[in-house]
Write a protein that holds these residues in place. Structure first.
Motif, short mmCIF file in Angstrom:
data_model
loop_
_atom_site.label_atom_id
_atom_site.label_comp_id
_atom_site.label_asym_id
_atom_site.label_seq_id
_atom_site.Cartn_x
_atom_site.Cartn_y
_atom_site.Cartn_z
N ASP A 141 -2.98 -5.44 3.00
CA ASP A 141 -1.97 -6.42 2.68
C ASP A 141 -0.62 -5.54 3.05
OD1 ASP A 141 -0.09 -8.37 1.20
OD2 ASP A 141 0.02 -6.72 -0.25
N THR B 179 3.02 -6.51 1.99
CA THR B 179 4.16 -6.36 0.93
C THR B 179 3.42 -6.05 -0.37
OG1 THR B 179 5.17 -8.43 1.89
CG2 THR B 179 5.73 -7.84 -0.26
N ASP C 178 -2.63 -6.28 -3.43
CA ASP C 178 -2.33 -6.27 -4.81
C ASP C 178 -1.82 -7.65 -5.44
OD1 ASP C 178 -0.01 -6.64 -3.12
OD2 ASP C 178 1.21 -6.06 -4.58
MG MG Z 1 1.22 -7.71 -1.47
#
Ligand code: MG
Ligand code: ADP
Length: 292
Positions: A38, A40, A237
């Protein structure tokens, strides 16, 4: 693999800050071919800052930022925090808002001081029937600098282009070099603008980019990488990373991320240091080699 060697391996991993929630993950990680991450909060710090604000003709910059920040105060997106902080720094007092709405993957909207304010990605403006073409040159320049362009519309009229930039984590370049040294393919999956994602990927030497993915589209992105390239480990996350973490052959969550991401993963990195991804792979290879 014997239960004892798995226990020793997971024990060593724990010492370096990598928690294997399932012992089998130590074995599947050894066979991973693609590491998808991922953007960001995983490759980047997840704390973007506002870097540019360009208004249309006859539009006041401070007024626009004040209206936009008033709406973003209600959003939990990292982009929102960047905009709210920029308004605060400039001493702009937020206004009270009504009818706040978040459209995941697109943007946010509300009524502020009698005005309708919409903020979001180019696809959100298109959804509203607005043409972002007047800002095309600026948007391309900003994206090529690795910044994410967003747009603000006030009362149905395009008012400004806003850019936010999220610094790459210090550990990211070394982590990617180490993954390549282990012979792995590295991919990025993001909801962000394609051009921005490609600029960041180029800077990092990332092999493959899947961009402009809608919040529920990360699972499909992982599935197609699995169809092309074999075993896929996904590192993420956020809340919307949870289904992709479950879909991946090995889900690796960042321990400082959201609880739902952690619960969906087999492996948890106790810190955000991405070098622990290649470290964990090297460890899994060493552990499984020893017991053959
Ligand atoms: Mg993220
Ligand atoms: P990502 O976390 O990768 O940016 P999201 O699905 O959360 O993916 O968002 C996709 C895009 O939608 C963002 O890059 C941004 O352009 C737009 N967006 C989402 N939320 C907001 C917000 N609160 N303010 C402005 N734009 C937003």
């Amino acid at each position: 693999a014997t239960p004892t060697s798995i226990m020793v391996g997971t024990g060593k991993a724990a010492k370096m800050g990598v928690l294997f929630r399932k012992g089998e993950a130590l074995q599947s990680l050894r066979d991973a071919k693609v590491i998808a991450l991922d953007k960001t909060g995983t490759l980047t710090r997840g704390r973007p800052e506002l870097t540019d604000l360009v208004v249309a003709n006859d539009v006041d910059e401070a007024d626009t930022l004040r209206l936009v920040a008033s709406v973003e105060r209600q959003s939990e997106h990292p982009i929102a925090e960047a905009i709210v902080n920029a308004a605060k720094t400039r001493g702009l007092e937020p206004a009270t808002i009504q009818d706040f709405e978040a459209i995941p993957g697109f943007g946010v909207a509300a009524r502020v001081d009698g005005h309708r304010v919409d903020v979001g990605a180019d696809r959100y403006m298109r959804k509203l029937g607005l043409d972002v073409e007047v800002f095309a040159k600026t948007a391309n320049r900003l994206a090529d600098e690795g910044k994410s362009p967003l747009y603000a519309a006030i009362d149905g009229r395009l008012a400004a282009i806003i850019a936010v930039a999220d610094p790459i984590k210090e550990s990211t370049p070394a982590a990617i070099r180490a993954l390549h040294a282990e012979g792995l393919q590295v991919a990025m999956i993001t909801g962000d603008n394609r051009r921005t994602a490609e600029a960041i990927a180029r800077r990092l030497g990332i092999d493959k980019v899947v961009a402009e993915v809608l919040p529920d589209g990360k699972v499909d992105a992982v599935k197609s990488l699995q169809a092309e390239g074999g075993l896929v480990a996904f590192v993420g996350d956020g809340i919307n990373d949870a289904p992709a973490l479950a879909q991946a052959d090995v889900g690796i969550a960042i321990g400082t991320g959201t609880d739902i991401a952690i619960e969906s993963a087999e492996v948890v990195l106790m810190s955000g240091d991405l070098r622990n991804v290649p470290n964990a792979i090297a460890l899994s290879r060493a552990t499984i080699r020893n017991i053959k």
